[in-house]
Scaffold this motif. Structure first.
Motif, PDB file in Angstrom:
ATOM      1  N   TYR A 207       1.133  -0.980   0.195  1.00 15.09           N
ATOM      2  CA  TYR A 207       0.208  -0.291   0.003  1.00 15.09           C
ATOM      3  C   TYR A 207       0.646   1.394  -0.193  1.00 15.09           C
ATOM      4  O   TYR A 207       1.795   1.576  -1.252  1.00 15.09           O
ATOM      5  N   LEU A 208       0.450   2.055   0.965  1.00 19.18           N
ATOM      6  CA  LEU A 208       1.186   3.758   0.693  1.00 19.18           C
ATOM      7  C   LEU A 208       2.814   3.015   0.881  1.00 19.18           C
ATOM      8  O   LEU A 208       3.619   4.202  -0.241  1.00 19.18           O
ATOM      9  N   GLU A 209       3.434   2.320   1.946  1.00 19.90           N
ATOM     10  CA  GLU A 209       4.375   2.194   2.735  1.00 19.90           C
ATOM     11  C   GLU A 209       5.087   2.632   1.290  1.00 19.90           C
ATOM     12  O   GLU A 209       6.238   2.107   1.002  1.00 19.90           O
ATOM     13  N   LYS A 210       4.660   0.987   0.459  1.00 13.86           N
ATOM     14  CA  LYS A 210       5.197   0.712  -1.277  1.00 13.86           C
ATOM     15  C   LYS A 210       5.371   1.581  -1.577  1.00 13.86           C
ATOM     16  O   LYS A 210       5.934   2.114  -2.922  1.00 13.86           O
ATOM     17  N   SER A 211       4.167   1.381  -2.177  1.00 13.44           N
ATOM     18  CA  SER A 211       4.051   2.932  -3.441  1.00 13.44           C
ATOM     19  C   SER A 211       4.409   3.953  -3.382  1.00 13.44           C
ATOM     20  O   SER A 211       4.822   5.373  -4.351  1.00 13.44           O
ATOM     21  N   TYR A 212       5.024   4.864  -2.513  1.00 13.18           N
ATOM     22  CA  TYR A 212       5.612   5.902  -1.791  1.00 13.18           C
ATOM     23  C   TYR A 212       7.642   5.190  -1.251  1.00 13.18           C
ATOM     24  O   TYR A 212       7.874   6.008  -0.835  1.00 13.18           O
TER      25      TYR A 212
ATOM     26  N   THR B 220      -9.468   2.711 -11.255  1.00 12.57           N
ATOM     27  CA  THR B 220      -9.584   4.429 -11.064  1.00 12.57           C
ATOM     28  C   THR B 220      -8.205   4.985 -10.973  1.00 12.57           C
ATOM     29  O   THR B 220      -8.004   6.022 -11.224  1.00 12.57           O
ATOM     30  N   GLY B 221      -7.128   3.673 -10.544  1.00 14.51           N
ATOM     31  CA  GLY B 221      -5.679   5.081 -10.922  1.00 14.51           C
ATOM     32  C   GLY B 221      -4.895   5.502  -9.422  1.00 14.51           C
ATOM     33  O   GLY B 221      -4.531   5.907  -9.496  1.00 14.51           O
ATOM     34  N   ILE B 222      -5.935   5.266  -7.668  1.00 16.63           N
ATOM     35  CA  ILE B 222      -5.621   5.361  -7.327  1.00 16.63           C
ATOM     36  C   ILE B 222      -4.583   5.211  -6.583  1.00 16.63           C
ATOM     37  O   ILE B 222      -3.797   4.305  -6.932  1.00 16.63           O
ATOM     38  N   ASP B 223      -3.048   5.642  -5.843  1.00 13.27           N
ATOM     39  CA  ASP B 223      -2.367   5.855  -5.874  1.00 13.27           C
ATOM     40  C   ASP B 223      -1.984   5.263  -3.944  1.00 13.27           C
ATOM     41  O   ASP B 223      -0.707   4.870  -3.631  1.00 13.27           O
ATOM     42  N   ILE B 224      -2.867   4.042  -4.683  1.00 17.13           N
ATOM     43  CA  ILE B 224      -1.971   2.857  -3.140  1.00 17.13           C
ATOM     44  C   ILE B 224      -1.939   2.467  -3.630  1.00 17.13           C
ATOM     45  O   ILE B 224      -3.229   1.472  -4.773  1.00 17.13           O
ATOM     46  N   SER B 225      -1.241   0.946  -4.301  1.00 21.61           N
ATOM     47  CA  SER B 225      -0.691  -0.526  -4.463  1.00 21.61           C
ATOM     48  C   SER B 225      -1.760  -1.466  -3.504  1.00 21.61           C
ATOM     49  O   SER B 225      -2.672  -1.056  -3.294  1.00 21.61           O
ATOM     50  N   GLY B 226      -1.866  -1.963  -5.077  1.00 27.02           N
ATOM     51  CA  GLY B 226      -3.194  -3.320  -4.391  1.00 27.02           C
ATOM     52  C   GLY B 226      -3.997  -3.440  -5.143  1.00 27.02           C
ATOM     53  O   GLY B 226      -5.439  -3.863  -4.916  1.00 27.02           O
ATOM     54  N   GLU B 227      -5.111  -2.124  -5.931  1.00 24.05           N
ATOM     55  CA  GLU B 227      -6.197  -2.036  -6.679  1.00 24.05           C
ATOM     56  C   GLU B 227      -6.464  -2.965  -6.905  1.00 24.05           C
ATOM     57  O   GLU B 227      -5.245  -3.485  -8.074  1.00 24.05           O
ATOM     58  N   THR B 228      -7.911  -3.610  -7.318  1.00 24.76           N
ATOM     59  CA  THR B 228      -8.539  -4.138  -8.171  1.00 24.76           C
ATOM     60  C   THR B 228      -9.423  -3.849  -9.356  1.00 24.76           C
ATOM     61  O   THR B 228      -9.533  -2.395  -8.308  1.00 24.76           O
ATOM     62  N   LYS B 229     -10.165  -4.877 -10.030  1.00 23.27           N
ATOM     63  CA  LYS B 229     -10.639  -3.980 -10.951  1.00 23.27           C
ATOM     64  C   LYS B 229     -11.765  -5.207 -10.652  1.00 23.27           C
ATOM     65  O   LYS B 229     -12.318  -6.163 -10.453  1.00 23.27           O
ATOM     66  N   GLY B 230     -12.912  -4.150 -10.858  1.00 25.75           N
ATOM     67  CA  GLY B 230     -15.077  -4.480 -11.103  1.00 25.75           C
ATOM     68  C   GLY B 230     -14.303  -6.587 -12.077  1.00 25.75           C
ATOM     69  O   GLY B 230     -13.453  -6.654 -13.613  1.00 25.75           O
ATOM     70  N   ILE B 231     -15.793  -7.119 -11.860  1.00 21.57           N
ATOM     71  CA  ILE B 231     -15.508  -8.701 -12.091  1.00 21.57           C
ATOM     72  C   ILE B 231     -16.698  -8.437 -13.270  1.00 21.57           C
ATOM     73  O   ILE B 231     -17.639  -8.124 -13.258  1.00 21.57           O
ATOM     74  N   GLU B 232     -16.706  -8.867 -14.857  1.00 20.20           N
ATOM     75  CA  GLU B 232     -17.371  -8.707 -15.489  1.00 20.20           C
ATOM     76  C   GLU B 232     -18.284  -9.962 -15.975  1.00 20.20           C
ATOM     77  O   GLU B 232     -17.097 -10.954 -15.769  1.00 20.20           O
ATOM     78  N   GLY B 233     -19.630 -10.075 -16.235  1.00 22.04           N
ATOM     79  CA  GLY B 233     -20.177 -11.340 -15.615  1.00 22.04           C
ATOM     80  C   GLY B 233     -19.900 -12.272 -17.570  1.00 22.04           C
ATOM     81  O   GLY B 233     -19.787 -11.431 -18.205  1.00 22.04           O
ATOM     82  N   ALA B 234     -20.279 -13.732 -17.526  1.00 25.09           N
ATOM     83  CA  ALA B 234     -20.186 -13.783 -18.992  1.00 25.09           C
ATOM     84  C   ALA B 234     -21.331 -13.454 -19.768  1.00 25.09           C
ATOM     85  O   ALA B 234     -22.227 -13.152 -19.359  1.00 25.09           O
ATOM     86  N   THR B 235     -20.780 -13.520 -21.129  1.00 21.74           N
ATOM     87  CA  THR B 235     -21.936 -13.242 -22.070  1.00 21.74           C
ATOM     88  C   THR B 235     -22.810 -14.305 -22.960  1.00 21.74           C
ATOM     89  O   THR B 235     -23.260 -13.699 -23.076  1.00 21.74           O
ATOM     90  N   LYS B 236     -21.624 -14.761 -22.721  1.00 22.23           N
ATOM     91  CA  LYS B 236     -22.840 -16.134 -23.150  1.00 22.23           C
ATOM     92  C   LYS B 236     -22.691 -17.631 -22.277  1.00 22.23           C
ATOM     93  O   LYS B 236     -21.936 -17.665 -21.821  1.00 22.23           O
ATOM     94  N   ASN B 237     -23.462 -17.971 -22.683  1.00 21.57           N
ATOM     95  CA  ASN B 237     -24.132 -19.301 -21.267  1.00 21.57           C
ATOM     96  C   ASN B 237     -22.995 -20.691 -22.362  1.00 21.57           C
ATOM     97  O   ASN B 237     -22.317 -20.223 -23.277  1.00 21.57           O
ATOM     98  N   SER B 238     -23.291 -21.397 -21.562  1.00 18.88           N
ATOM     99  CA  SER B 238     -22.331 -22.796 -21.805  1.00 18.88           C
ATOM    100  C   SER B 238     -22.935 -23.677 -23.690  1.00 18.88           C
ATOM    101  O   SER B 238     -21.667 -23.867 -24.624  1.00 18.88           O
ATOM    102  N   ALA B 239     -23.585 -23.054 -24.042  1.00 20.57           N
ATOM    103  CA  ALA B 239     -23.796 -23.955 -25.041  1.00 20.57           C
ATOM    104  C   ALA B 239     -23.611 -21.988 -26.817  1.00 20.57           C
ATOM    105  O   ALA B 239     -23.980 -22.387 -27.816  1.00 20.57           O
ATOM    106  N   GLY B 240     -22.892 -21.651 -25.817  1.00 19.19           N
ATOM    107  CA  GLY B 240     -22.812 -20.089 -26.653  1.00 19.19           C
ATOM    108  C   GLY B 240     -23.325 -19.395 -27.263  1.00 19.19           C
ATOM    109  O   GLY B 240     -23.184 -18.441 -27.709  1.00 19.19           O
ATOM    110  N   GLN B 241     -24.646 -18.764 -26.205  1.00 19.33           N
ATOM    111  CA  GLN B 241     -26.026 -18.117 -27.369  1.00 19.33           C
ATOM    112  C   GLN B 241     -25.773 -16.902 -26.257  1.00 19.33           C
ATOM    113  O   GLN B 241     -25.355 -17.359 -24.655  1.00 19.33           O
ATOM    114  N   LEU B 242     -26.018 -16.093 -26.417  1.00 19.12           N
ATOM    115  CA  LEU B 242     -26.468 -14.628 -25.570  1.00 19.12           C
ATOM    116  C   LEU B 242     -26.966 -14.779 -24.221  1.00 19.12           C
ATOM    117  O   LEU B 242     -28.269 -15.207 -24.819  1.00 19.12           O
TER     118      LEU B 242
END
Length: 703
Positions: free
Chosen positions: A279-284, A501-523
């Motif tokens: 975090y801050l100790e590492k980032s700076y 977001t680019g916040i100045d603290i190491s360790g930030e993750t980003k949101g998780i997107e759900g799948a756009t297609k099912n197991s059969a390949g359909q939307l």
């Protein structure tokens, strides 16, 4: 004939008598000449080069040793010290270039007459190394070992390294039994032996008594390499409520983390340097670490240190001034703790991850407070977890609907003047009806403003259908534009949802997107509708804060930051000149018009101040100056890692809130989430927000 032989014999004997002395004389002469040359050469060397050879005998090498300096301080926005250094007296050891293990053994034996060190963590190898370092012990053990431990099957003696390895093995096989005193000595021996040549390690830097310091100082001549110095440790005068944001510093034993070893060594660090690990100790790190001191050391021909002289005192680490007011930070954390405790008392937190809140200035991106409560669902124990704001993701629900509406406005499927749509539920084959929390038929149609006020899911799904160019027929599969997920997420991303977001603290993750297609390949058309009202993708809370700030400030996605400025440290330890100040950084400008923005701002104002029976945020209406908000509720299921294949997991509800105030000229925006509750009763995010506004307005003098 006899006469002739006699004459020859007489002549031969005469020549022999004369030849032998000549040869001896010649030999003696040669030896004398060589000896004379040797004496002459020695005399020549002594007279001409004597001084040079004497200088070579007395020759010393000069090298520069580096020393650590105190780490920089960290202050809050009002100048209160959040993180400082406590200085401790210490016994240090500087390892010579060619010191032997038996030398260190003797130094340890003498040092422990004056200093007591607690037994540390010792492996069997550490203990064996200590035993073998005693003078003569290694040779004695080598002699007593079986022949197979000393030579190979061909009778060849093992190399020194192989032989020592077998000595260690033999000692371990015989059993190691050390007394408490020996274990303490072995601990010091391990510390001193592990030092690199001409590097300094701390033998004891905690709990050192004045008597120990005095006795060691008196006997330094018999303790080569040992010295009395100081060390520092991080301290938190305002408490550790913000410690998780600040991060940690490695110990001397831990040194540089393995994943950064090569880079930091190339930058001038030593392996055992204390560095920021998170975090801050590492980032700076480069700011806080300062510049190492330098000491010139003279090493004699015997590889021992003859003298040392300081040539550079070093520069203490720079100071960080944060954007966070520690008083406001503590109040936010206390409020979050209190409300989560209330939810726990109501019996609805058995599946909950905890609760999180963040506040930022929407005009600059400065973080005003970050707080978190982490709940252990097995034990029910809670801990502070402010970093959950940037590294945990949750499905936030209806709080994202402002981005949905603005995305549709930018897409052109509705306009500020023409945005009334039917408020009808969606029936898809094989799935439960998709509707709002209020009864079907409560509204025949809604404007965008009204849809935000009463949090209509039907309205958001209607927007998604328009963006997907879909035709809806009840109970039939919907055919959509296959790019509908990319379209909606593209608009969400402009606000910061689903991207870092680019916040100045190491360790930030980003949101998780759900799948756009099912197991059969359909939307996954049903999931596209879920996405429109916030019940599909997951986001971090800092992303939610950036999103609502973008709406509050008129469309500028700002980079959040927690370090306001960097200051030098003066020689007396006080703050010096300001080196740099963080300026607002615009990551992108969202492409909506002011009229389009006013549609959403009006809707969010009505969320708090509307008079409809289904208005969702009225618990904030008595706050002055007035605020705007959007509430959120998402339905999900509790995932138990101990029972991942449970066909009927418990259903949970995540409640969230985004808000900004004052409504007409915002200087604070906030995001709050209470994930995975077993009931949505209580409106806990609104209660937290209400108290946060009261505390912030009071601290900043706003009326």
């Amino acid at each position: 004939m006899k006469r002739i032989l006699e004459i020859i014999r007489k002549r031969t004997g005469s020549q022999a008598k004369s030849t032998i002395p000549f040869r001896l004389n010649l030999l003696f002469f040669i030896v004398f000449a060589l000896f004379a040359l040797l004496v002459g050469q020695l005399a020549y060397l002594q007279i001409v080069y004597g001084g040079k050879f004497q200088a070579e005998v007395d020759r010393t090498d000069k090298t520069v040793m580096q020393g650590n300096v105190p780490r920089g301080m960290i202050y809050d926005s009002k100048g209160r010290l959040l993180v400082g250094n406590s200085t401790e007296s210490a016994i240090t050891y500087t390892k010579s270039a060619s010191v032997k293990s038996e030398d260190i053994y003797q130094i340890v034996d003498r040092l422990t007459k004056y200093v007591t060190v607690k037994k540390g963590k010792l492996s069997e190898r550490d203990k064996a190394d200590y035993i073998l370092a005693q003078k003569g012990r290694s040779a004695a053990i080598a002699k007593s070992m079986p022949k197979s431990y000393r030579q190979d099957s061909d009778g060849n003696a093992y190399s020194a390294n192989k032989l020592y390895a077998n000595e260690v093995k033999y000692v371990q096989e015989q059993g190691i039994h050390l007394s408490q005193s020996q274990l303490e000595k072995a601990t010091i021996f391990k510390t001193m032996s592990s030092a690199y040549a001409l590097s300094t390690v701390f033998v004891k830097d905690q709990g050192l008594t004045s008597k120990e310091i005095a006795e060691v100082s008196e006997h330094l001549t018999e303790l080569p390499g040992v010295s009395v110095g100081t060390n520092w440790n991080r301290e938190y005068p305002q408490g550790k409520s913000i410690a998780s944001i600040i991060g940690g510093v490695s110990t001397e034993q831990q040194g540089i983390p393995d994943d950064e070893l090569n880079i930091m060594l190339a930058s001038g660090y030593s392996r055992n340097d204390r560095v920021g690990t998170s975090y801050l100790e590492k980032s700076y790190e480069s700011i806080l670490a300062g510049t190492k001191s330098q000491r010139q050391v003279e090493i004699g021909s015997n590889n021992q240190i003859n003298s040392s002289k300081e040539i550079y005192a070093g520069q203490k680490g720079g100071n960080l001034n944060l954007t966070i007011d520690s008083e406001f930070q503590k109040k936010v954390q206390d409020t979050l703790n209190s409300e989560f405790a209330a939810a726990k008392g109501a019996g609805i937190t058995q599946y909950s991850d905890g609760a999180y809140a963040v506040a930022m200035n929407p005009q600059t991106g400065a973080i005003l407070a970050m707080a978190g409560v982490r709940n252990n669902t097995k034990t029910g124990k809670t801990t502070e977890d402010a970093l959950g704001v940037i590294n945990r993701t949750f499905v936030m629900g209806s709080a994202v609907k402002g981005a949905t509406v603005l995305g549709a406005l930018m897409d052109g499927v509705i306009t500020p003047e023409n945005n009334t749509l039917p408020d009808n539920p969606i029936y898809l084959p094989g799935t439960p009806v998709k509707k709002s929390v209020y009864p079907i038929g409560t509204y025949s149609s809604l404007t965008a403003q009204k849809a935000l006020e009463v949090s209509s899911n039907e309205y958001m799904m209607a927007l998604a259908l328009k963006e997907a160019k879909a035709t809806y027929v009840p109970s039939r599969q919907i055919k959509m534009d296959p790019n509908i997920f990319q379209t909606m997420r593209g608009y969400f991303n402009q606000f910061g949802l689903g991207v870092k977001t680019g916040i100045d603290i190491s360790g930030e993750t980003k949101g998780i997107e759900g799948a756009t297609k099912n197991s059969a390949g359909q939307l996954k058309t049903g999931s596209a509708l879920d996405l429109s009202y916030g019940n599909y993708d997951a986001y971090t809370l800092i992303e939610m804060a950036q999103y609502i700030s973008t709406i509050a400030n008129g469309g500028y996605r700002l980079k959040p930051y927690i370090v306001q400025s960097i200051q030098k440290t003066r020689n007396d330890g006080k703050k010096g000149a300001v080196e740099s100040v963080t300026k607002p950084s615009v990551l992108n400008r969202v492409g909506f018009t002011n009229d389009e923005l006013q549609v959403v701002k009006t809707g969010m104002y009505n969320v708090v101040h509307g008079t409809d029976g289904w208005t969702t945020g009225t618990r904030l209406k008595d706050i002055s100056p007035s605020v705007s908000a959007k509430t959120g509720t998402a339905q999900s299921f509790y995932y138990n890692p101990d029972d991942p294949n449970n066909p009927d997991p418990p259903s949970t509800i995540t409640t969230s809130l985004v808000s900004f105030g004052p409504s007409d000229n915002p200087n604070i925006a906030m995001a709050i989430v209470f994930p995975n509750l077993s009931s949505e009763n209580g409106n806990y995010p609104q209660l937290v927000a209400h108290q946060m506004y009261e505390d912030y307005y009071k601290l900043t003098g706003q009326k």
